[in-house]
Design an enzyme around this catalytic site. Sequence first.
Site, PDB file in Angstrom:
ATOM      1  CD  GLU A 145       4.839 -21.479  11.316  1.00  0.00           C
ATOM      2  OE1 GLU A 145       5.449 -21.659  12.497  1.00  0.00           O
ATOM      3  OE2 GLU A 145       4.085 -21.167  10.691  1.00  0.00           O
ATOM      4  CD  GLU A 192      -2.772  -0.666   0.517  1.00  0.00           C
ATOM      5  OE1 GLU A 192      -2.905   0.761  -0.251  1.00  0.00           O
ATOM      6  OE2 GLU A 192      -3.717  -1.614  -0.194  1.00  0.00           O
TER       7      GLU A 192
END
Length: 310
Positions: A121, A90
Site C-alpha cells: 500500500e 457479488e
Amino acid sequence: MSEQALISELERLVSEERNPRTMDIDLLPTVEVLRKINDEDKLVAHAVEKVIPEIAAAVDRITWAFREGGRLIYMGAGTSGRIGVLDASECPPTFRVPPTMVVGLIAGGYSALLKATEGAEDSQAKGAEALAEINLTSKDVVVGIAASGRTPYVIGGLNHARNVGATAVALSCNPQSAIAAIADIAISPVVGPEALTGSTRMKSGTAEKLVLNMLTTASMIGIGKTYENLMVDLKASNKKLVARAARIVMQATECTLEDAQAALVQTENDVKLAILIVMTGMSLAEAQFALEGASGFLRKAIQDARPASM
C-alpha cells in the site's frame, strides 16, 4: 516519510485514537468483551446515516457512468481492498452484469486477498499503475477506500483518476482526510476509535461495507435491475439461484410454481422476461421488444403493456 513523521500523522487520526470505553476490555469475561464490541458496532449505522447526501451524490454519478458504458472501480489496501473486491464480485450474480462493470483492485494484487501484503500500500505509483492497466477512462468512477484516508496506493489512484477525467470518490473514516482533499466526492463516516485501538477491520470496515452496499445496490436500482424490491436480474447459476428465480417470479406475479418454471424455461432463466410474459401474456419476442423499449425497466414495460391489454 520518517517513522516519527508517520507516528505524528497517525496520532491525528480519529480511527487511531484509544477508545476510553474499552480500556478495561482485557479484564472482562467473554460475554462482556462481546457487549463492548457490540456497543461500538451500534454507532456505525448512525455514522453512515450522517453522510447519506454524499453517498447519494456518488450513486448518481455511478448510475450515470453505467448508462454511458462506464465502470465502477473500487481500490484499496488490506481490509479496505478486500471489502471492495468482495462487493464487486457479488454484482455479476446478483444483478446479471459483466464482471468488468464493477471492478475491485487491491494493493498487492489478488494474492493479497488471502495473505496480508501490507507493504504494497505504500506506493502511490502502484495505485496509478493499477488503473492504467485497466485503461481507466473519463466515463469511469473510482472509489478509493482507506479507513485512515492516507493510504499512498489510494492517493495515487485517485490522482490518476482526476488526471484522466474520471470521477474520484474518497471513502474514509476520518474527517478532512488526505484522500477527501483529492476527491470530487468525499464520503467520511466517522465511527470513532475502535474497540481495539487501530484495528480498523472492525467499525471502520463495517462502515465501508455498509457504504459499498449502498453504492452498488442503489446504482443498480437506478439502471433498472430491480422490480419493486425483487432482484429480477439475478443470474441463476446454481440450484439455489434457480429456485430463487422461480420464487421471484411467483412473488412478482402470484403465479403457481409450475407457471413460473415454464416461463423461466421459455426465457432461459431470464427472470425479467419471465415475469413480463406471465403478467401480460406476451410472446417471448414481444416481451423482449417491450423490455428493450423500456430500457430494461420491468415496471415501465409492464405499465406500457397494460393499456394495450385492457
